[in-house]
Design a protein around this motif. Structure first.
Motif, PDB file in Angstrom:
ATOM      1  N   ASP A  47       3.165   7.271  -2.749  1.00  0.00           N
ATOM      2  CA  ASP A  47       2.102   6.789  -3.639  1.00  0.00           C
ATOM      3  C   ASP A  47       2.390   7.150  -5.095  1.00  0.00           C
ATOM      4  O   ASP A  47       2.177   6.345  -6.004  1.00  0.00           O
ATOM      5  CB  ASP A  47       0.758   7.384  -3.231  1.00  0.00           C
ATOM      6  N   SER A  48       2.887   8.367  -5.299  1.00  0.00           N
ATOM      7  CA  SER A  48       3.238   8.806  -6.650  1.00  0.00           C
ATOM      8  C   SER A  48       4.348   7.932  -7.224  1.00  0.00           C
ATOM      9  O   SER A  48       4.300   7.549  -8.405  1.00  0.00           O
ATOM     10  CB  SER A  48       3.674  10.270  -6.613  1.00  0.00           C
ATOM     11  N   TRP A  76      -5.699   7.423  -1.200  1.00  0.00           N
ATOM     12  CA  TRP A  76      -4.444   6.710  -0.976  1.00  0.00           C
ATOM     13  C   TRP A  76      -3.760   7.206   0.296  1.00  0.00           C
ATOM     14  O   TRP A  76      -3.270   6.414   1.099  1.00  0.00           O
ATOM     15  CB  TRP A  76      -3.518   6.872  -2.176  1.00  0.00           C
ATOM     16  N   VAL A  77      -3.710   8.522   0.465  1.00  0.00           N
ATOM     17  CA  VAL A  77      -3.059   9.098   1.655  1.00  0.00           C
ATOM     18  C   VAL A  77      -3.821   8.690   2.910  1.00  0.00           C
ATOM     19  O   VAL A  77      -3.227   8.263   3.904  1.00  0.00           O
ATOM     20  CB  VAL A  77      -2.936  10.635   1.525  1.00  0.00           C
ATOM     21  N   TYR A  82      -0.477   7.684   6.640  1.00  0.00           N
ATOM     22  CA  TYR A  82       0.831   8.337   6.731  1.00  0.00           C
ATOM     23  C   TYR A  82       0.921   9.299   7.919  1.00  0.00           C
ATOM     24  O   TYR A  82       1.985   9.477   8.499  1.00  0.00           O
ATOM     25  CB  TYR A  82       1.152   9.089   5.433  1.00  0.00           C
ATOM     26  N   GLN A  83      -0.197   9.899   8.274  1.00  0.00           N
ATOM     27  CA  GLN A  83      -0.212  10.842   9.388  1.00  0.00           C
ATOM     28  C   GLN A  83       0.239  10.167  10.691  1.00  0.00           C
ATOM     29  O   GLN A  83       0.767  10.823  11.582  1.00  0.00           O
ATOM     30  CB  GLN A  83      -1.623  11.427   9.539  1.00  0.00           C
ATOM     31  N   PHE A  84       0.054   8.861  10.786  1.00  0.00           N
ATOM     32  CA  PHE A  84       0.366   8.120  12.014  1.00  0.00           C
ATOM     33  C   PHE A  84       1.632   7.280  11.892  1.00  0.00           C
ATOM     34  O   PHE A  84       1.910   6.451  12.745  1.00  0.00           O
ATOM     35  CB  PHE A  84      -0.836   7.242  12.397  1.00  0.00           C
ATOM     36  N   SER A  85       2.382   7.488  10.826  1.00  0.00           N
ATOM     37  CA  SER A  85       3.612   6.727  10.573  1.00  0.00           C
ATOM     38  C   SER A  85       4.826   7.488  11.077  1.00  0.00           C
ATOM     39  O   SER A  85       4.857   8.717  11.004  1.00  0.00           O
ATOM     40  CB  SER A  85       3.775   6.468   9.078  1.00  0.00           C
ATOM     41  N   PRO A  86       5.852   6.768  11.551  1.00  0.00           N
ATOM     42  CA  PRO A  86       7.081   7.454  11.949  1.00  0.00           C
ATOM     43  C   PRO A  86       7.733   8.135  10.732  1.00  0.00           C
ATOM     44  O   PRO A  86       7.878   7.506   9.675  1.00  0.00           O
ATOM     45  CB  PRO A  86       7.971   6.329  12.473  1.00  0.00           C
TER      46      PRO A  86
END
Length: 151
Positions: A47-48, A76-77, A82-86
């Motif tokens: 995101d940054s 955004w997070v 993102y926690q559930f992304s590979p």
């Protein structure tokens, strides 16, 4: 800016080498309630990259001063999941995005380093400062991700 580009490249190499050595739990478990997991920190860095990419281009193409519009990092997070992304997908996206930023930063003319940018609170910085701050921010979070101190 060449020093910034070199440091960004070193951080890309470092995280690409080290992140695969972490277990799924080490990447997914937040250190405390309300804190980001390592995957979420990496997502925050994506995101940054996206937000700073926009800022850098606008600073180069719009009249001064560029108004820096903040973004809600937690939203955004959370929204990006993102926690559930590979982890490999996150690492690849972050790496590719930062390679592009390295190319962009490497092309910024020296005369543009002094372009003025302002935050909503009136704090004024230069494009050169924004670029250096991006690299320091990235380094801080890469070190957070790689910290193996018991959480």
């Amino acid at each position: 800016m060449q020093q910034v580009c070199r440091r960004l490249y070193e951080l890309l190499e470092l995280l690409n080498h080290e992140l695969p050595t972490f277990s799924a739990a080490e990447l997914s478990v937040p250190p405390a309630p309300g804190k980001w997991s390592r995957k979420e920190i990496l997502g925050h860095l994506i995101d940054s990259a996206a937000n700073n990419h926009r800022r850098f281009v606008l600073a180069l193409t719009r009249p001064e001063p560029l108004l820096i519009i903040p973004y809600d990092q937690d939203d955004w997070v959370r929204c990006s999941g993102y926690q559930f992304s590979p982890p490999v997908d996150l690492l690849n996206l972050w790496t590719t995005y930062n390679r592009q930023l390295i190319r962009l930063i490497g092309q910024v003319p020296a005369t543009a380093h002094t372009y003025r940018c302002e935050f909503e609170n009136g704090y004024s910085v230069t494009l050169g400062w924004l670029i250096e701050d991006y690299a320091m921010h990235l380094e801080h979070h890469v070190q957070q991700i790689l910290d193996r101190t018991p959480r």
